[in-house]
Write an enzyme that holds these catalytic residues in place. Structure first.
Site, short mmCIF file in Angstrom:
data_model
loop_
_atom_site.label_atom_id
_atom_site.label_comp_id
_atom_site.label_asym_id
_atom_site.label_seq_id
_atom_site.Cartn_x
_atom_site.Cartn_y
_atom_site.Cartn_z
N GLU A 218 0.88 -1.16 0.00
CA GLU A 218 0.00 0.00 0.00
C GLU A 218 0.92 1.21 0.00
OE1 GLU A 218 -1.21 3.22 1.12
OE2 GLU A 218 -1.61 2.34 3.09
N CYS B 243 -2.24 8.06 4.69
CA CYS B 243 -2.24 7.61 3.28
C CYS B 243 -3.45 8.14 2.53
CB CYS B 243 -2.23 6.08 3.22
SG CYS B 243 -0.90 5.30 4.13
#
Length: 510
Positions: free
Chosen positions: A263, A300
């Protein structure tokens, strides 16, 4: 409760020191020495994990669920000490650490509940057809099985929820896979005390000690050796695009390639439609400023780009966002390296003629001040660097001439973790133009919200097309993330007694 790290690695139940050491770099409080990881420790941990798999990978779902619950209990038993060392190392406020600890224990217990139900096994049964012509059909059954030892890399921005006993570790252990964690050097003390929690749960439950190891950071060759070790069958990673891509390539180049579930972050664009802007541009601008600066922008899912139609409403939105940012003082970033990268990212915007400063500030040392810029759709599409993530509280407003130009801009975005639509009822037709594009670009599409904050639930997807992640079919949050560490196996013409326990006849297989 005061916690003083001893600085050792946990290798299959044994705390091990090495000759070399590195110093932690806490935001506040004393620095501590930690042993540097070595390739030899990687070998020991991976071989122990393989040995543990022959018992743990074939344990019952109830045994693994009890183990996950025990880890959560042990983390909570060390709650005060975890908050203390975590706050010192990262600079995150105590309330944030407490919330993240609750998320960490919550997802461990969620996976315990998930595997007890058994739905994730995806059990299938096709009865034999002995009289079928021209050839009989055998009985075939299918079930998901654990893949083997998994490597997990701790994340810099979530010292608990995405690190030692975070989501990747919880999903792998729930699946039946032993875990070898590469700790992050940004918070080694936090990693150590969480590893103590796992070790205590191993002792309480009588689990093979090789089921979990923690190797502290300090050397790049440790990560390289870990992803290339033949015993490792998959990798979970949360971090930078450059670091993640390097590890992804190493996994692909192995004699036996393995999946790398990375990720890697994104800019998480928001598209603000005309009716919503007309009704509440000021409110939306203020809300964006709050989301953009949450946690010093070190999420994120930080919404780094707003796409608006040029005009008075865009002016109101920009003014409100600026006013919101002006109220935010300096914030402590997680590491010196992240703070420097943020300053470099800001400098990248300052040197471009394609952007105009709206609110430009200076940042120094580990403190970050927010920044805001704007540009046009034409300039954005011609300057690829404007779409690169700046990890921190920096926002970019992209002004378009129309909804059609907004659609064109949306098609030009790379893969994202999230994409957001702000709309009112009168925007439905325009939203219908954008929705098919956004669902191809992002793992999670929102309406009238801000993407910071990722719910740990069955329906969550935290992933997306590259470069948001390296596997667009996977998620690193939510119960669906367990599928990363499973593989389907068919059993043909097996005697009932020889089948795995989870595949032996029950009501769902009759």
């Amino acid at each position: 409760m005061t916690f003083t790290p001893h600085g050792k690695h946990l290798i299959a139940g044994e705390w091990v020191a090495t000759e070399q050491s590195f110093q932690s770099e806490p935001a506040t409080g004393p620095a501590h020495s930690f042993s540097v990881g070595t390739v030899e420790l990687v070998n020991r941990a991976c071989e122990a994990a393989e040995d543990a798999f022959w018992s743990y990978g074939y344990s019952s779902r109830e045994e693994r669920a009890a183990f996950l619950d025990a880890i959560a209990d042990e983390i909570e038993a060390r709650a005060e000490a975890i908050t203390q060392i975590g706050s010192q190392e990262t600079g995150l406020p105590e309330a944030r650490l407490q919330g993240e600890r609750g998320r960490t224990t919550g997802q461990l217990r969620l996976f315990a509940e998930h595997i007890r139900k058994g739905e994730y096994l995806d059990r299938r049964f096709d009865a034999a057809l002995p009289d079928r012509k021209p050839a009989p059909r055998p009985e075939i059954r299918l079930v998901e099985r654990p893949i083997g030892p998994v490597a997990v890399f701790g994340a810099s921005n979530f010292p608990l929820a995405f690190s030692t006993a975070g989501g990747d570790t919880a999903a792998a252990l729930a699946a039946g896979c032993p875990v070898v964690v590469k700790g992050h050097s940004a918070h080694p003390g936090t990693g150590e005390i969480v590893a103590e929690s796992v070790a205590a749960a191993i002792a309480k439950c009588g689990v093979h000690p090789g089921v979990f190891s923690l190797i502290q950071g300090g050397r790049r060759d440790v990560g390289t050796a870990l992803v290339q070790h033949p015993r490792i069958k998959a990798v979970g990673f949360t971090g930078s695009l450059a670091g993640g891509r390097a590890l992804f390539d190493l996994c692909a180049q192995r004699p036996e390639p393995i999946p790398f579930f990375g990720e890697l972050g994104s800019v998480n664009p928001m598209f603000l439609l005309p009716e919503a802007m007309s009704a509440r541009a000021d409110e939306l601008g203020a809300g964006w400023a709050g989301s953009l600066t949450m946690g010093a922008g070190q999420f994120c899912t930080n919404p780094g780009i707003s796409v608006v139609i040029d005009g008075p409403d865009a002016d109101r939105y920009t003014a409100a966002a600026r006013a919101g940012l002006e109220k935010v003082g300096p914030q402590t970033m997680l590491t010196d390296g992240i703070a420097k990268a943020y300053r470099d990212g800001k400098e990248r915007f300052e040197t471009r003629n394609s952007v105009t400063p709206v609110y430009a500030t200076d940042s120094a040392d580990r403190q970050a001040n927010p920044n805001l810029y704007e540009t046009t759709a034409e300039a954005y599409l011609q300057d690829h660097a404007l779409g690169e993530e700046v990890f921190g509280p920096l926002g970019l407003i992209v002004r378009v001439k129309s909804v059609d130009e907004m659609v064109t801009l949306a098609k030009g975005f790379e893969g994202q973790l999230t994409a957001t639509l702000h709309m009112d009822e009168g925007d439905l037709a325009d939203a219908q133009k954008l929705r098919p594009i956004l669902e191809r670009k992002a793992g999670r599409v929102l309406v009238n919200g801000f993407p910071t904050g990722v719910e740990v639930v069955d329906s969550m997807v935290h992933g997306g097309p590259y470069p948001a992640s390296t596997n667009f079919g996977a998620t690193s949050v939510g119960t669906l993330s367990i599928r990363r560490f499973l593989r389907p196996v068919s059993y043909q013409n097996f005697p009932e007694e020889l089948l795995p326990e989870d595949l032996q006849s029950g009501p769902e297989l009759r």
